[in-house]
Structure formats: C-alpha cells, structure tokens
Design an enzyme around this catalytic site. Sequence first.
Site, mmCIF file in Angstrom:
data_model
loop_
_atom_site.group_PDB
_atom_site.id
_atom_site.type_symbol
_atom_site.label_atom_id
_atom_site.label_comp_id
_atom_site.label_asym_id
_atom_site.label_seq_id
_atom_site.Cartn_x
_atom_site.Cartn_y
_atom_site.Cartn_z
ATOM 1 N N ASP A 362 0.908 -1.241 0.058
ATOM 2 C CA ASP A 362 0.064 -0.180 0.047
ATOM 3 C C ASP A 362 0.836 1.329 0.171
ATOM 4 O O ASP A 362 1.923 1.158 0.399
ATOM 5 C CB ASP A 362 -0.945 -0.132 0.993
ATOM 6 C CG ASP A 362 -0.036 0.059 2.511
ATOM 7 O OD1 ASP A 362 0.867 -0.657 2.597
ATOM 8 O OD2 ASP A 362 -0.477 0.841 3.537
ATOM 9 N N GLU A 363 0.327 2.349 -0.371
ATOM 10 C CA GLU A 363 0.917 3.730 -0.314
ATOM 11 C C GLU A 363 2.205 3.791 -0.823
ATOM 12 O O GLU A 363 3.343 4.345 -0.096
ATOM 13 C CB GLU A 363 0.630 4.221 1.143
ATOM 14 C CG GLU A 363 -1.010 4.108 1.571
ATOM 15 C CD GLU A 363 -0.976 4.720 3.035
ATOM 16 O OE1 GLU A 363 -2.070 5.628 3.271
ATOM 17 O OE2 GLU A 363 -0.154 4.451 3.955
#
Length: 575
Positions: A362-363
């Site tokens: 993620d991210e």
Amino acid sequence: KKKMNVITIICLIILCVVQVQAIWPQPAEINEQKLVSFNVINFTNFNIQVREWSENKGDIQKAIDRLVKYGIESLNLKPYQQVQNAVPIDLKQCDRGQCIDALFIQKTCKNDKSPGQLDYEKRIAERTAALEKVNITRVPLLVQNEAYHIWLEPSKTNSFSIHLCAPESVGILNGIETLIQSFDYAYAKDDTIQLVASTEVIIDYPLYPWRGFMIDSARHFLPRDTILEVIDTMHMIKLNVLHWHLTDAQSFPFLSNSVQELSLYGSYDPQFAIYSPDDIQIITKYAKERHIVVLPEFDVPGHAASWGKANKNIVAHCPKYEHNINNIPLNPANEETFKVLDGLFSDIASAFDFPRIHIGGDEVVMSCWAEDPSIQQFMKDHQYNLNDLRVYFQQRLEKIYRKYNVQVNGWQELLLNTKYHVPSDTIIQNWETVKDFADIIAAGYFGVNSGGWYLEKQSLDGSTHHAWQDTWIDAYNLDIAANVPESQKVRILGGEGAMWGETVSSADIISFTFPRLAPVAERLWSPDWQTTSATEAEPRLADLSCRLRFYDVYSGPIRPDFCIMDVFLHKHLTL
C-alpha cells in the site's frame, strides 16, 4: 474463603444462556421453546467427560480449565454478591429444584442438523471448491467446520446433563467460550437461585471463516505479554486471525538471523524492542492453542524508512519527500535490496507456521523513485516507466516468496492501483470503501475487508469519526457484502478490525480496542438479520465490556454507565 463447586459454575453458565445479552457474538440459532426451571443446584456427583476425542485433547482441556478458572475461582467472589449482601448458595441439598449432574463434550450430536447448519456446511463445500481452483489449499481455517451444539438432556429423576458437541475441536472451543460468557451476574436470595434454560439451547456457526484483528507493533512496540493478552481476548469473541503488522517506516522490530542489522539499527531498541525467534514461537503456539493463526505483515516496497537505518543503499533517496518518513520506499534498482528480501523471507517462513505472509503493497510513493538518480538510471537502462518499475519489483518479490513455498496477502493497491498481474492465489485486503471491496471480489480474487473497520479513526462517506465518536457504530452498520452479487459471495472470506499504532501502545491498546472490536466480530460471525441495529447492540456491548473486566480484560467504556468491576477491579480475586 468459601469456594463454589465447578459444577455450580457450569450450571449458572448453561442455565443463563437464554439471556442472549450475555453472549457475544450472538449465536446463529437459539431454541427457547422448551423451558425448564432450575432452583438450588447441587452437583455432589458431577463429572465432566470428554468423549470421542483423540486429537487436540490438550487444547480442549485448557479450554475447560479456563471455564473452571472463571467459575470456581471467582464466581463466589463476584461483586454483585458482595454489593447485594447475598446469602451464599447452599450446595449440599437439591431437594428444592432440578439438578445438573454432568457435562459431556463429544463429537456425536443427538439431533438432526438444522436447515441453517446444513446451509453452513454447503457454504463450506462451495468455498472449498472455489479455493482449490486457485490453489489456496493450505489454510484450514477457511474450510474447517466451526459449528457446535449445546443442549440439556434428562439423565435421571430430577436431573439433567449438559451436552456440547462439535464435529471439530475448534467447535468445542467455540462452545466453551459461549458457556463462559453465558452466566449472568445472578445473586442468591434466601440461598436460592431461580434460573431458566432451554432443553435445546444453541446451534451455532459463523457467517465468515476469516475473522481477524490487525495490530501494529512498528509505530509502538508491543511487548510479548501484551500480544498474548490480545490473543486471549480475541478468542473470547471468536476471532481467529491475528494480522501482525510487524514493520513500518518507524521501526523494524523483527530479529532476522539472515539480516540482523535490520533490527539492530531499525528497531527502537535492539535489546528491549525486538521480537526474537523464541518470542515468535511462544506467540504462535499460544495462538494455535486457541485456534488462532498469526499472519505476519512485512510491508513492501513502501513504508521502508526503518530498513534504510540498517542499509541506506536499499531505500530510495528523494529530498523533496523525505520530510515524511512514510514516503520512503525500497530501492528496486539495487540488487542488494533483493538479497536482503531473500534472507528476510527465508527467516519469516521459518519463524511462522502459517503458510501465508502479508506483503503490504500500500501507499507506495513512486514519485520518490523518480527523484533518486540511481533509480532514474535503472529505469532509463531498462526503458521502464514508474508503473513498469513497480511491476518489476513485484515480480522479483514473487520469485522470492515462491522459493520459500508461501503464498501472500496484500493490500488493495496491489490489485487496484498497479499494472502487476496479481497471482490468483493472493488474498486481497481492502482498507477503503465497500465499493473497492466489491471491485476486488468482481475481479475474481478472494477478499478480506478492513474498510470501515478501523478502530481509531474512520473516514466514511466524506465524514471522519474518531474512537470517541463511536467508530464501533460505523463498524456495526457496515455490510461488506452489500455490493457483491450472490454468485460472487463465495469469494468473501471475511474481514479484520484494524488498530494502527500511532496513538496506542501497551499502556492502552486493550482498553482502546475492547469492546470496540466486538462489533466487527459479531458482523463476521452472526447472521445478517441479527446485526441490523447498532441501537439494539449498544446495551449488549456495554454489558460485554463490563463482563470482560470480570475476565481480567481492561475493556473500556462506550457510553456513560456504571460497571461494578470498576469498583472491584484488581480486588475481586482477593476479597
């Protein structure tokens, strides 16, 4: 100090089971049609028998011991008895009411299966077939039968026996937890207890197989004993997956024998704030005894600043973004990065007995990659753009984890925000919207939901709620299957509540998490028709929080109220 007989405890437990408020999550089926009244209870010849079980008898015995602990050792000291000045129960005579003389724990159930139970078993079969098609075959919790049945049966004149049956040992453990929860704070009046019970008490089974809780020990280190307490409390509310977010930008507390410098320089403290192989073994064994699996998460390629403390060459360097350490990803242009990952994943696979690893994903701030000169040159040499570079990293990582015979889970960006062809045996975890979760399922992947189930902060429908603004209500009101067609629901595995660690530590994680995690547990266990009203759930949740304190869990409040355990906490075992 007068002790109460263990059988009295069991009697109180089973006979108050019709007071559904006491049980969390709510059982799938409760038959209250045939009621039997019990007065003073005596069990001078009571016995507990475990029949037909050869496997996992040790785990079952430990569960029985837990039932005894919260019965014989503490019920006579319950604050309600102290406050109400109740007369102790006379256990010597049984001439004023009916008795219970035995508890039988067995595989064989006397009665035919209910339509609901047959449907549950059908869902298991359908899920098993669907999982086999994508080669997800080494995760027993996804296909096990967790059902159990509790009933009362006449044994002789004026006596009954309690029966708990289940096809698998996990069902027995679930049933015993229900028994533990089911006794009320009843107190004696004129040495008599009036109780009501059903002869066909409970038939219970879960809605979803994956019922988890994510802890974050990278933002604040959580000592081993704190994690064991989390596991204990998860078991009480029938959660079965501890998702352990082990590393992040702030710290790297996992001791890897292959790359020891990661924890030596990346942890908060290499002596006191690391998890050794012995720690991992103790935690995973403790969880396994309660039929809880431990899923470790090592978030890559993003959130990797702590890795760079050990080796600056394996992370990207981007001055415009380094003001926020969460922006720093691993460096896929450096071959050394993959050597470190290879050694690390070898150690992870050896330390954890669960055949899956959560790889995060993620991210990832790819614009940081674009600012690093070495990465720029690598992209130029291979004619890569940033998306190509992300695919390259994931493909290299895939070869590494396949080498160690593990499969992976990942956050939703891995599927929804990259051009990487995610392997079909990957379980995708949603953390944003219900629509995103539906998109994951529609894409043909098995999914686990955490969107809407963050305990410290929720951002839903343009509004933000914090824990003191009733995030538990957001959790209870969420239907993860709402946007999923019936034909695709077989790929919904369940979900996880999540407690990110920026603002909690060992000092408050228990009181912050519980009982707020319980609504997630109930949405994942109980039938949808039982979980439609947060308003109706609120008094039950407040009651559960008080009961948890009786079980030595420092559960926090959700509303203004009074819990007698606030007065007697720390004292009730010595009164």
